[in-house]
Design an enzyme around this catalytic site. Sequence first.
Site, short mmCIF file in Angstrom:
data_model
loop_
_atom_site.label_atom_id
_atom_site.label_comp_id
_atom_site.label_asym_id
_atom_site.label_seq_id
_atom_site.Cartn_x
_atom_site.Cartn_y
_atom_site.Cartn_z
N ASN A 9 0.87 -1.18 0.00
CA ASN A 9 0.00 0.00 0.00
C ASN A 9 0.91 1.23 0.00
O ASN A 9 1.48 1.57 1.03
CB ASN A 9 -0.89 -0.03 1.25
CG ASN A 9 -1.69 1.26 1.41
OD1 ASN A 9 -1.81 2.05 0.48
ND2 ASN A 9 -2.23 1.48 2.60
N LYS A 11 0.12 4.23 -0.27
CA LYS A 11 -0.55 5.43 0.27
C LYS A 11 -0.32 6.61 -0.69
O LYS A 11 -0.27 6.40 -1.90
CB LYS A 11 -0.06 5.73 1.69
CG LYS A 11 -0.11 4.48 2.58
CD LYS A 11 0.03 4.80 4.02
CE LYS A 11 0.14 3.50 4.80
NZ LYS A 11 0.02 3.67 6.22
N HIS A 94 -9.44 0.92 4.95
CA HIS A 94 -8.16 1.16 5.63
C HIS A 94 -8.40 2.08 6.82
O HIS A 94 -9.24 2.99 6.76
CB HIS A 94 -7.16 1.79 4.64
CG HIS A 94 -5.77 1.83 5.19
ND1 HIS A 94 -5.36 2.80 6.07
CD2 HIS A 94 -4.72 1.00 5.02
CE1 HIS A 94 -4.09 2.57 6.42
NE2 HIS A 94 -3.68 1.48 5.79
N GLU A 96 -6.89 4.55 7.87
CA GLU A 96 -6.76 5.99 7.57
C GLU A 96 -8.03 6.53 6.93
O GLU A 96 -8.40 7.68 7.14
CB GLU A 96 -5.53 6.22 6.67
CG GLU A 96 -4.23 6.06 7.47
CD GLU A 96 -3.04 5.57 6.69
OE1 GLU A 96 -3.02 5.68 5.45
OE2 GLU A 96 -2.10 5.06 7.32
N GLU A 166 -5.37 -5.19 10.56
CA GLU A 166 -4.38 -4.14 10.76
C GLU A 166 -4.66 -3.41 12.06
O GLU A 166 -5.49 -2.49 12.10
CB GLU A 166 -4.43 -3.14 9.61
CG GLU A 166 -4.15 -3.73 8.24
CD GLU A 166 -3.53 -2.68 7.32
OE1 GLU A 166 -2.39 -2.90 6.88
OE2 GLU A 166 -4.16 -1.65 7.07
N GLY A 172 2.29 2.21 10.66
CA GLY A 172 3.19 3.35 10.48
C GLY A 172 3.89 3.79 11.76
O GLY A 172 4.49 4.86 11.79
N SER A 211 3.36 -2.24 10.34
CA SER A 211 4.82 -2.24 10.50
C SER A 211 5.45 -3.59 10.21
O SER A 211 6.42 -3.98 10.84
CB SER A 211 5.21 -1.72 11.89
OG SER A 211 4.74 -0.40 12.06
C1 PEP Z 1 -0.81 0.10 6.07
O1 PEP Z 1 -0.94 1.31 5.97
O2 PEP Z 1 -1.65 -0.66 5.57
C2 PEP Z 1 0.37 -0.39 6.79
C3 PEP Z 1 0.37 -1.63 7.20
O3 PEP Z 1 1.39 0.51 7.00
P1 PEP Z 1 2.82 0.20 7.67
O4 PEP Z 1 3.32 -1.10 7.09
O5 PEP Z 1 3.67 1.36 7.28
O6 PEP Z 1 2.58 0.08 9.13
#
Ligand code: PEP
Length: 248
Positions: A9, A11, A94, A96, A166, A172, A211
């Site tokens: 992803n 973003k 997601h 966000e 998630e 992040g 992460s």
């Molecule tokens: C995400 O935004 O779906 C995500 C998992 O981000 P990150 O790997 O940076 O934590």
Amino acid sequence: MRKTIVAGNWKMNASKESVDSLIKDILSGMHEVSSDVIVCAPFPYLSQVEALISNSNLMLGAQNLNVNSKGAFTGEVSANMIKDFGAQHVIVGHSERRSLYGESSAIVAEKTKASIDAGLTPILCVGESLEDRESGDTEIVVAEQLNAVISLLGIEAFNGIIVAYEPVWAIGTGLTATPEQAQSVHLFIRNLLAASDESIAKNTSILYGGSMNASNAADLISCPDIDGGLIGGAALKAADFLQICKAG
Ligand code: PEP
């Protein structure tokens, strides 16, 4: 047997130049990868990625869609438009989108429906905030997010849905759920689906996101109910992303 899936992803991180080199570098390592690999690009770059990945097994996804198929929705993008550019997948729900753009579980369910109706495979994200986890509400929150989709579409829809667990506190932040924490929620998700249909639950891919990186991917993906990863930051570096893809 569920195949490992790794989805990146990006973003809102891309330029024509960075997309060109990232995709070319990923493609150069794909011969060592047995997982299914998807890159979810920002809308303006779908066409560029589509051209770069033709004749490869890399798959394309978008990061969001509008629930409507067309019309007076200035600035929005429909599932059919995404499909028109060769994408097979789209991320829905997601965290966000849920937190920054107020997408409720009902809206996420509508977006899941719009994706499936157009022939796209939604990557349906669910996960709890730190506050939810600390108050012991992880399972309640995740169940509410999944049940909104089951109520609207029925369990059969999960034949065409990839789920991504998630935990919001891990996205992040550099904080990763331990394999035990992640496996426990993945098993909860599979059991929730199994309560409606055991065979669908067994075949549903449930990815972990939060992460995940080149060092922790193998430990997470080796858990019995973790079928791959949804990767944010580490998906922007070809070497790290390929390392995660190879972990599956
Ligand atoms: C995400 O935004 O779906 C995500 C998992 O981000 P990150 O790997 O940076 O934590």
